[in-house]
Design a protein around this motif. Structure first.
Motif: not given
Length: 302
Positions: A264-279
């Motif tokens: 689940l967290h890998r999926e979330a991290i991948q989502f943040s990488l696609q957005r170019g932001s971690r917030s």
């Protein structure tokens, strides 16, 4: 002396006058609606050149507990707002820093926490800041306590709203209304664009450094806010904590098994990488996407 039969009668003159008045009334702008003072949040809207307070029926409800990784910022703004609600001295607030880290959400959370004690929120667009004196006049005699909320604030040089905000923060010859504070968010701490060439204006007097007039002017507005609250980029742990919180908010249970959590967290991290932001904002967006996809897969929805 006989009356002139061609002269119009008084009745006809009155009829013509009424017809003219009716046409003039049709040209006049419709009266502005009275504010619905039962509402907890408002938006300043314009009709032509005139403004009015429009009640927001369903304001965005965010609780303080919904916001993670900004505990110190929560304590600071909560203390200031609590003073304000109690009728004690409190400061105008400028919340600055990284996008998506909870600046706007924190202001909205204050409304959720203190609305029952008389707090109200008025959202004002940057383009309407020139109307701040009118807004303050509207609410000066009300018993509630009002936060005027300016989101994502920044100015270009010579914008009229800049001077209007500066005057309200500074005060005029009239005393500032005790039931109004300004809470503003911005990605820029100094609210105005800064240019490298302005550093050339800096003067050295002995061992002291004196910024040029351009730099001083650009820092002067933010310095008029009595309280600065800074926000910083999320670490990966902060981001994943926010993901877990928002998933629970949308009814998705976070698995207990380590492998399932990692997936689940890998999926979330991948989502943040696609957005170019971690917030926190990206965590909220991921949780909405994940919860919606899971609901669709299970056959929920219309």
């Amino acid at each position: 002396m006989a009356s002139d039969p061609a002269a119009p009668s008084l009745e006809r003159v009155l009829e013509r006058a009424e017809a003219v008045l009716s046409r003039l009334e049709a040209l006049l702008p419709a009266p502005l609606p009275e504010p619905d003072w039962k509402a907890r949040a408002f938006r300043w809207r314009k009709r032509g050149q005139r403004g009015f307070l429009q009640a927001i029926t369903h304001p965005h409800a965010i609780r303080l507990d919904d916001l993670v990784a900004i505990d110190e910022q929560k304590r600071t703004i909560d203390r200031n707002t609590k003073q304000f609600i109690a009728g004690l001295a409190a400061n105008n607030v400028l919340l600055t820093g990284s996008r998506g880290t909870g600046k706007s959400s924190l202001v909205k959370a204050m409304l959720v926490k203190y609305a029952a004690k008389g707090l109200r929120l008025i959202e004002v667009d940057k383009s309407d800041l020139v109307d701040l004196p009118d807004i303050v006049e509207h609410i000066a005699l009300r018993p509630e306590r009002f936060i005027v909320f300016c989101d994502d604030l920044s100015f270009d040089a010579n914008e009229p709203g800049y001077k209007a905000l500066k005057v309200i923060l500074d005060g005029t010859i009239a005393a500032a209304s005790s039931n109004v504070l300004i809470y503003a968010t911005s990605n820029r701490r100094h609210l105005l664009p800064e240019y490298f060439s302005e550093n050339l204006e800096t003067r050295h007097v002995g061992e002291e450094v004196h910024p040029g007039e351009s730099v001083e002017e650009k820092t002067s507005l933010s310095e008029r806010f009595g309280l600065w609250i800074s926000f910083y980029p999320f670490t990966q742990d902060d981001y994943l904590a926010a993901v877990d919180l928002w998933l629970r908010f949308y009814g998705v249970s976070v698995p207990n098994e380590s492998k399932a959590v990692e997936a689940l967290h890998r999926e979330a991290i991948q989502f943040s990488l696609q957005r170019g932001s971690r917030s926190g904002q990206v965590a909220w967006q991921f949780a909405r996407a994940h919860a919606g996809a899971r609901g669709l897969k299970s056959g929920k929805g219309a």
